[in-house]
Design an enzyme around this catalytic site. Structure first.
Site, short mmCIF file in Angstrom:
data_model
loop_
_atom_site.label_atom_id
_atom_site.label_comp_id
_atom_site.label_asym_id
_atom_site.label_seq_id
_atom_site.Cartn_x
_atom_site.Cartn_y
_atom_site.Cartn_z
N HIS A 51 0.85 -1.21 -0.23
CA HIS A 51 -0.16 -0.26 0.14
C HIS A 51 1.11 1.25 0.04
CE1 HIS A 51 -4.01 1.67 0.72
NE2 HIS A 51 -3.35 2.74 1.18
N ASP A 53 0.49 5.60 -1.10
CA ASP A 53 -0.78 6.61 -1.49
C ASP A 53 -0.13 7.73 -2.38
OD1 ASP A 53 -3.56 5.99 -0.38
OD2 ASP A 53 -2.19 5.74 1.45
N GLU A 158 -9.24 1.19 -2.29
CA GLU A 158 -9.21 1.50 -0.72
C GLU A 158 -10.67 1.96 -0.64
OE1 GLU A 158 -6.59 2.83 3.01
OE2 GLU A 158 -6.14 4.09 1.28
N HIS A 185 -13.40 1.87 4.37
CA HIS A 185 -12.21 2.86 4.65
C HIS A 185 -12.67 3.06 6.21
CE1 HIS A 185 -9.44 6.22 5.00
NE2 HIS A 185 -8.77 5.32 4.58
N HIS A 226 -8.76 -1.79 7.54
CA HIS A 226 -9.94 -0.83 7.96
C HIS A 226 -11.06 -1.34 8.43
CE1 HIS A 226 -7.84 2.92 6.74
NE2 HIS A 226 -7.57 2.34 6.00
N HIS A 247 -2.38 -3.09 4.64
CA HIS A 247 -1.70 -2.32 5.55
C HIS A 247 -2.15 -2.30 6.79
CE1 HIS A 247 -4.91 0.33 3.87
NE2 HIS A 247 -4.54 1.30 4.51
N ASP A 355 2.04 2.13 3.75
CA ASP A 355 1.19 3.37 3.79
C ASP A 355 1.99 4.66 3.51
OD1 ASP A 355 -1.27 4.50 3.73
OD2 ASP A 355 -1.81 4.34 5.78
#
Length: 424
Positions: A51, A53, A158, A185, A226, A247, A355
């Site tokens: 993961h 971003d 995600e 999420h 999540h 993650h 992350d």
């Protein structure tokens, strides 16, 4: 205890045979030598991070222009980005799941549109740097691309709100290249409970179960980062393929609801899935988690105290933050979570999901994507064998991907699922 002693003995023997200069383990191996050994392993085994971003960071910070920042440069001094090509190379990253995150605050229809835009962003990143990145959609792609000296680039969604409660949209996202979807999420969806929101369904509702089954059929990995613990258990029960946590870290070490409880970690042995340990400070360090909770409480108090004066509330919150500086997580915290997941789930069910570029702060010595050899080197110092490091770095994820691919292949005769949210 006997089993742990035997495992340690095997690890020490393997290290001594593979690299005499690293014969000393726990507490005795030189850090530089251990890191060098980790780099050597990563030349043969692709390090697969679950993961990152960067696509959202480019959307937010550079107007979604992948050429608005030069990824061929080390950006550590010029930007707040954790990711660029020099640091990916320094970190030995062989494959990266790029997150196509969009906020849960969007309406579902807005989220669907934005997620397709984010998939376009990933493909533009890959197309903008073809000497470095190549799109991968299978485990074999990762192996081939890594051998060619490039970084295999994969797409992970995600937030299940992006499918707008439509299995047809789910299939279109898969056709567009998305290889996993995080079921929620920060907020619960119309069919699955989030770990950081009030429960609605007690896990998955019937439509949520159909989502998981259709993901199995189309070869899309079920990502349980999540989600609530009940959703984790429901998804593992329903899924005929291995699941992933792209993650997440261990609840047994740090009591954040985003982390994975020990009873779920133990379920990985039967499911065949993987928990990719993340580096988010509030998820891996109890002091940081407590500080964040206290700051949120103070923010709520000040907003309530000064409802007509938001500027004063912000000013006083800044004063509180100055008076109560945030603690720092460290590399040791990351290692503690990795070790705990190994101890409970087993060496075959652990990976890494940093992350990066999804958080404002990171642990000391884990500040960017160049940190992986330091992490792996510390584990080598703690007695992990070369075989252990290879599994953590990438072999476990390759096995999981092949398992998901095999389940999908076995279901090719099944027709697309036409379930709708309100059918049940």
């Amino acid at each position: 205890m006997i089993r742990k002693v035997l495992m340690t003995a095997v690890a020490v023997t393997t290290l001594m045979a593979a690299a005499p200069s690293l014969a000393q383990t726990a507490g005795g191996t030189d850090a530089a030598a251990a890191e060098a050994r980790a780099r050597q392993i990563l030349r043969r085994t692709p390090l697969i991070d679950g993961h990152n971003d960067l696509p959202w960071a480019i959307r937010q910070g550079f107007e979604n222009d992948v050429h608005g920042v030069d990824l061929t440069s080390d950006l550590s001094m010029a930007t707040r980005l954790h990711t660029d090509i020099p640091r990916l190379r320094e970190g030995g990253v062989g494959a990266q799941f790029w997150s196509v995150y969009v906020p849960a605050s969007m309406t579902q229809l807005e989220a669907a549109k934005a997620t397709f835009e984010q998939i376009d962003t990933v493909k533009r990143i890959i197309g903008g740097y073809p000497q470095t990145f190549e799109l991968a959609t299978t485990a074999d792609d990762i192996v081939r691309i890594h051998r060619q000296g490039k970084i295999a680039s994969l797409i992970g969604m995600e937030g299940g709100y992006s499918i707008d409660d439509s299995l047809g949209l789910l299939r279109e996202f898969r056709r567009a290249g998305a290889l996993y979807m995080t079921l929620t999420h920060s907020k619960s969806t119309n069919w699955a409970d989030s770990g950081t929101d009030a429960p609605k369904w007690g896990g998955l509702n019937p439509f949520g179960e159909e989502v998981v089954k259709e993901m199995n059929r189309i070869g899309m990995m079920v990502d349980l980062s999540h989600v609530s613990a009940e959703t984790m258990k429901d998804a593992i029960r329903v899924s005929s393929a291995p699941v992933i946590f792209s993650h997440s870290s261990a609840l047994g070490v740090t009591g954040h609801p985003r982390n994975v409880p020990d009873d779920v970690l133990a379920m990985m042995k039967d499911n065949g899935g993987i928990v990719m340990v993340t580096f988010v400070p509030g998820f891996i360090n109890e002091q940081v988690r407590s500080w964040s909770a206290n700051r949120s409480a103070e923010q709520a108090r000040l907003n309530s105290l000064h409802p007509g004066d938001p500027e004063r509330a912000r000013r006083e919150l800044a004063e509180w933050t100055t008076a109560h500086p945030i603690p720092r997580a460290t590399l040791d915290d990351v290692v503690a979570h990795i070790q705990h997941v190994r101890d409970v789930a087993g060496i075959d069910h652990i990976g890494l999901g940093g992350d990066f570029d999804g958080v404002d702060a990171l642990p000391v010595d884990v500040e960017a994507v160049d940190a992986y050899p330091r992490i792996l080197g510390r584990l080598i110092q703690n007695g992990w064998s070369d075989a252990d490091i290879r599994k953590l770095a990438g072999e476990n994820m390759l096995r999981v991907m092949r398992g998901v691919e095999a389940v999908s292949e076995s279901q090719t005769a099944l027709r697309p699922n036409l379930s709708r949210l309100n059918d049940r």
